[in-house]
Design a protein around this motif. Sequence first.
Motif, PDB file in Angstrom:
ATOM      1  N   THR A   1      55.756  -9.656 -43.964  1.00 50.00           N
ATOM      2  CA  THR A   1      54.297  -9.469 -43.899  1.00 50.00           C
ATOM      3  C   THR A   1      53.938  -8.014 -43.647  1.00 50.00           C
ATOM      4  OG1 THR A   1      53.942 -11.722 -43.103  1.00 50.00           O
ATOM      5  CG2 THR A   1      52.201 -10.127 -42.656  1.00 50.00           C
ATOM      6  N   TYR A   2      54.743  -7.323 -42.848  1.00 51.30           N
ATOM      7  CA  TYR A   2      54.447  -5.941 -42.462  1.00 51.30           C
ATOM      8  C   TYR A   2      54.912  -4.929 -43.504  1.00 51.30           C
ATOM      9  CZ  TYR A   2      53.438  -8.223 -38.090  1.00 51.30           C
ATOM     10  OH  TYR A   2      52.887  -9.061 -37.140  1.00 51.30           O
ATOM     11  N   LEU A   3      55.656  -5.388 -44.490  1.00 52.52           N
ATOM     12  CA  LEU A   3      56.126  -4.494 -45.555  1.00 52.52           C
ATOM     13  C   LEU A   3      55.321  -4.664 -46.834  1.00 52.52           C
ATOM     14  CD1 LEU A   3      60.006  -4.863 -45.138  1.00 52.52           C
ATOM     15  CD2 LEU A   3      58.487  -3.174 -44.108  1.00 52.52           C
ATOM     16  N   ASN A   4      54.250  -5.433 -46.780  1.00 46.31           N
ATOM     17  CA  ASN A   4      53.477  -5.714 -47.990  1.00 46.31           C
ATOM     18  C   ASN A   4      51.980  -5.455 -47.784  1.00 46.31           C
ATOM     19  OD1 ASN A   4      53.009  -6.644 -50.652  1.00 46.31           O
ATOM     20  ND2 ASN A   4      52.529  -8.682 -49.901  1.00 46.31           N
ATOM     21  N   PRO A   5      51.582  -4.161 -47.766  1.00 40.44           N
ATOM     22  CA  PRO A   5      52.442  -2.970 -47.813  1.00 40.44           C
ATOM     23  C   PRO A   5      52.647  -2.401 -46.414  1.00 40.44           C
ATOM     24  CG  PRO A   5      50.189  -2.339 -48.236  1.00 40.44           C
ATOM     25  CD  PRO A   5      50.156  -3.836 -47.949  1.00 40.44           C
ATOM     26  N   LEU A   6      53.559  -1.429 -46.327  1.00 43.22           N
ATOM     27  CA  LEU A   6      53.723  -0.631 -45.110  1.00 43.22           C
ATOM     28  C   LEU A   6      53.004   0.689 -45.363  1.00 43.22           C
ATOM     29  CD1 LEU A   6      54.934  -0.117 -42.322  1.00 43.22           C
ATOM     30  CD2 LEU A   6      57.004   0.727 -43.450  1.00 43.22           C
ATOM     31  N   THR A   7      51.870   0.859 -44.726  1.00 41.44           N
ATOM     32  CA  THR A   7      51.016   2.019 -44.996  1.00 41.44           C
ATOM     33  C   THR A   7      50.769   2.795 -43.703  1.00 41.44           C
ATOM     34  OG1 THR A   7      49.907   0.812 -46.772  1.00 41.44           O
ATOM     35  CG2 THR A   7      48.803   2.781 -45.946  1.00 41.44           C
ATOM     36  N   ALA A   8      50.898   4.106 -43.780  1.00 41.12           N
ATOM     37  CA  ALA A   8      50.683   4.965 -42.614  1.00 41.12           C
ATOM     38  C   ALA A   8      49.195   5.146 -42.343  1.00 41.12           C
ATOM     39  CB  ALA A   8      51.343   6.318 -42.837  1.00 41.12           C
ATOM     40  N   GLU A   9      48.871   5.360 -41.071  1.00 36.86           N
ATOM     41  CA  GLU A   9      47.486   5.685 -40.699  1.00 36.86           C
ATOM     42  C   GLU A   9      47.168   7.130 -41.054  1.00 36.86           C
ATOM     43  OE1 GLU A   9      46.793   4.912 -36.594  1.00 36.86           O
ATOM     44  OE2 GLU A   9      46.433   2.767 -36.903  1.00 36.86           O
ATOM     45  N   GLY A  10      48.182   7.965 -41.042  1.00 39.02           N
ATOM     46  CA  GLY A  10      47.960   9.374 -41.333  1.00 39.02           C
ATOM     47  C   GLY A  10      49.277  10.123 -41.382  1.00 39.02           C
ATOM     48  N   ILE A  11      49.175  11.424 -41.494  1.00 37.61           N
ATOM     49  CA  ILE A  11      50.355  12.286 -41.511  1.00 37.61           C
ATOM     50  C   ILE A  11      50.526  12.869 -40.117  1.00 37.61           C
ATOM     51  CG2 ILE A  11      51.471  14.237 -42.639  1.00 37.61           C
ATOM     52  CD1 ILE A  11      50.730  11.802 -44.455  1.00 37.61           C
ATOM     53  N   TYR A  12      51.678  12.597 -39.494  1.00 32.51           N
ATOM     54  CA  TYR A  12      51.898  13.088 -38.131  1.00 32.51           C
ATOM     55  C   TYR A  12      52.245  14.570 -38.152  1.00 32.51           C
ATOM     56  CZ  TYR A  12      53.329  13.090 -33.250  1.00 32.51           C
ATOM     57  OH  TYR A  12      53.411  13.351 -31.905  1.00 32.51           O
ATOM     58  N   THR A  13      53.171  14.969 -39.025  1.00 26.47           N
ATOM     59  CA  THR A  13      53.548  16.372 -39.145  1.00 26.47           C
ATOM     60  C   THR A  13      54.333  16.589 -40.436  1.00 26.47           C
ATOM     61  OG1 THR A  13      54.712  18.215 -38.059  1.00 26.47           O
ATOM     62  CG2 THR A  13      55.700  16.046 -37.873  1.00 26.47           C
ATOM     63  N   LEU A  14      54.298  17.841 -40.889  1.00 31.01           N
ATOM     64  CA  LEU A  14      55.146  18.237 -42.016  1.00 31.01           C
ATOM     65  C   LEU A  14      56.321  19.091 -41.539  1.00 31.01           C
ATOM     66  CD1 LEU A  14      52.397  19.137 -44.674  1.00 31.01           C
ATOM     67  CD2 LEU A  14      53.643  16.995 -44.397  1.00 31.01           C
ATOM     68  N   ASP A  15      56.430  19.220 -40.220  1.00 29.49           N
ATOM     69  CA  ASP A  15      57.539  19.967 -39.636  1.00 29.49           C
ATOM     70  C   ASP A  15      58.734  19.031 -39.499  1.00 29.49           C
ATOM     71  OD1 ASP A  15      59.347  21.429 -38.176  1.00 29.49           O
ATOM     72  OD2 ASP A  15      58.040  21.773 -36.435  1.00 29.49           O
ATOM     73  N   VAL A  16      59.687  19.188 -40.405  1.00 25.67           N
ATOM     74  CA  VAL A  16      60.858  18.307 -40.389  1.00 25.67           C
ATOM     75  C   VAL A  16      62.119  19.093 -40.001  1.00 25.67           C
ATOM     76  CG1 VAL A  16      59.940  16.612 -42.005  1.00 25.67           C
ATOM     77  CG2 VAL A  16      61.122  18.638 -42.898  1.00 25.67           C
ATOM     78  N   SER A  17      61.914  20.101 -39.175  1.00 24.74           N
ATOM     79  CA  SER A  17      63.063  20.867 -38.672  1.00 24.74           C
ATOM     80  C   SER A  17      63.876  19.975 -37.739  1.00 24.74           C
ATOM     81  CB  SER A  17      62.580  22.097 -37.910  1.00 24.74           C
ATOM     82  OG  SER A  17      61.845  21.716 -36.752  1.00 24.74           O
ATOM     83  N   GLU A  18      65.152  20.305 -37.593  1.00 23.85           N
ATOM     84  CA  GLU A  18      66.022  19.518 -36.722  1.00 23.85           C
ATOM     85  C   GLU A  18      65.469  19.469 -35.300  1.00 23.85           C
ATOM     86  OE1 GLU A  18      70.512  19.721 -34.751  1.00 23.85           O
ATOM     87  OE2 GLU A  18      70.183  20.611 -36.732  1.00 23.85           O
ATOM     88  N   GLU A  19      64.973  20.589 -34.827  1.00 25.71           N
ATOM     89  CA  GLU A  19      64.438  20.650 -33.466  1.00 25.71           C
ATOM     90  C   GLU A  19      63.276  19.681 -33.287  1.00 25.71           C
ATOM     91  OE1 GLU A  19      62.521  23.931 -30.343  1.00 25.71           O
ATOM     92  OE2 GLU A  19      62.930  24.488 -32.436  1.00 25.71           O
ATOM     93  N   ASN A  20      62.368  19.651 -34.261  1.00 28.74           N
ATOM     94  CA  ASN A  20      61.211  18.777 -34.138  1.00 28.74           C
ATOM     95  C   ASN A  20      61.590  17.307 -34.295  1.00 28.74           C
ATOM     96  OD1 ASN A  20      58.368  18.510 -33.729  1.00 28.74           O
ATOM     97  ND2 ASN A  20      58.165  17.975 -35.895  1.00 28.74           N
ATOM     98  N   LEU A  21      62.504  17.034 -35.220  1.00 25.18           N
ATOM     99  CA  LEU A  21      62.923  15.643 -35.418  1.00 25.18           C
ATOM    100  C   LEU A  21      63.672  15.114 -34.200  1.00 25.18           C
ATOM    101  CD1 LEU A  21      64.043  15.587 -39.168  1.00 25.18           C
ATOM    102  CD2 LEU A  21      61.838  14.947 -38.175  1.00 25.18           C
ATOM    103  N   ARG A  22      64.433  15.974 -33.535  1.00 23.35           N
ATOM    104  CA  ARG A  22      65.093  15.549 -32.294  1.00 23.35           C
ATOM    105  C   ARG A  22      64.059  15.203 -31.231  1.00 23.35           C
ATOM    106  NH1 ARG A  22      70.491  15.945 -31.843  1.00 23.35           N
ATOM    107  NH2 ARG A  22      71.634  17.233 -33.364  1.00 23.35           N
ATOM    108  N   ALA A  23      63.022  16.038 -31.148  1.00 27.73           N
ATOM    109  CA  ALA A  23      61.970  15.805 -30.158  1.00 27.73           C
ATOM    110  C   ALA A  23      61.225  14.505 -30.429  1.00 27.73           C
ATOM    111  CB  ALA A  23      60.995  16.983 -30.153  1.00 27.73           C
ATOM    112  N   LEU A  24      61.097  14.147 -31.709  1.00 28.05           N
ATOM    113  CA  LEU A  24      60.357  12.941 -32.082  1.00 28.05           C
ATOM    114  C   LEU A  24      61.221  11.690 -32.036  1.00 28.05           C
ATOM    115  CD1 LEU A  24      58.320  14.260 -35.153  1.00 28.05           C
ATOM    116  CD2 LEU A  24      57.473  13.843 -32.844  1.00 28.05           C
ATOM    117  N   GLY A  25      62.548  11.846 -31.931  1.00 31.68           N
ATOM    118  CA  GLY A  25      63.434  10.691 -31.937  1.00 31.68           C
ATOM    119  C   GLY A  25      63.795  10.220 -33.324  1.00 31.68           C
TER     120      GLY A  25
END
Length: 467
Positions: free
Chosen positions: A253-277
């Motif tokens: 049910t949750y995959l039909n569809p799975l839609t984001a509320e918004g864009i959290y960030t475009l920073d996909v550096s290792e440092e930022n991704l580590r901070a976000l989990g």
Amino acid sequence: MTKSTKKLILMIVALLVVAAATVAVVLIVRNKQQPADDTPGSITTYEVLNTDVSEVEFIEIINSAGDTYIIRNNGGYDGVIDGIDEEVPLSAITYSGFVSRFTSIKSYHEPIPVTAESDMGEYGLKDPYGTVVLHKKDGSEIRLLIGEQTVKKNGYYLWEEGSGNLYIVENMYHTSMDYDGQSFIDRQLEIVDQSRIFTVRQLSIVNNVDPNRSFTIQLKDDSVEDLSIYQYEVVSPEYFDADDNKIYENIFTYLNPLTAEGIYTLDVSEENLRALGLYEPQYILEYINNSLKTTIYFARTEDGTPVAMYPGGKVVYKLGDSSVHFLDIGLSDVVSAFIVLQDIDDLKALSAVIGNGEEMTFELPDTEGDHEVRVNGSEKTIDIEDFRNLYSLAISIKIMNDAREDEQSGERIMEIKYVCADDSEHVVDFYEVDGRYAYVTLNGNGRFTVKLSDVEAFQAKLEELIR
């Protein structure tokens, strides 16, 4: 024909011509004043702008927040946005809709003449709500200003700078000025429609926050005879029959569809991704649908906001809490609620041991048409219908929740053993947890709790038959 007769006829013709002209004028006026929603076929349309999209090199937008972003056109209704990686998927509908909206503009209201001396502040155009500039390949530009809402609230003022008319346009032109560059990024992560037929062959949820909630389900192999009512099975961490309805309600049910509320960030550096989990993802969803494998990483930020991204992706999406229910479900949310799904017709005997050690064994008749069930191997018997009532209470003791570690102990309060016609056995033990739940094991293995009241209902019926 006399002169007077001819004169009379000419007067009548003249009157008819005047009358016809008058009717025509009235119809034209009425036609222009007719509300758009009453007679759609007679709506008067005014062309504000009609620019060939292929002639536009880029579109510059100064939005309602005063921020500027640029759309680079690819000669049609697709392109890229400055500052956003070209690998970031844009929404084709949002992008093409915006471009077509500002290259082909129509109004359903008469234009308002303006001059250099006109007070543009009256229309909110001296300090516009937003500005769109079409930069053409020949070096010319078209500057469009979006102003205030009209007094009648039937649209917003739009003016092509330098022209002699301003127009009233639909609300969507004003709403478009609230966009920024990220508004064009496609927010739909996945659409997995399983409402008519199950096409997801295998699905795993890896929960690194609570590893005990990780599991893998898969469609059963059609080549293997299986009398189960379910199409799915749990294959990890152990084998269980899986409830198709639970899987549909708690995952699909949750995959039909799975839609984001918004864009959290475009920073996909290792440092930022580590901070976000997300660098070492807290959760991983992986599934195979129509032979295509999809993997999505999930996490919750320090303030609890759910975020997601594709491995190696360029966008971190912000999700709503209600859309990620499936991340924290456990085995009890996908397995069959039946601890043992055993057909009574394939049952040879059933025995029950209650807390004080007293054991009762019920041997089912092996002769067709016999309605007596032997008790404890003696001459004592009960009617088959009484046994069926007892048996229905046994299989009605259903799985409720995943058991915590502190619930996987306690005093044993009952054991039920199912002996099948092929002499195989299923042993179910119940251990008291508290006044509401009991911990249950099947052949020594346990992960779930059941309602204590269901166990007690079976015990009460058992004691009734003993008496």
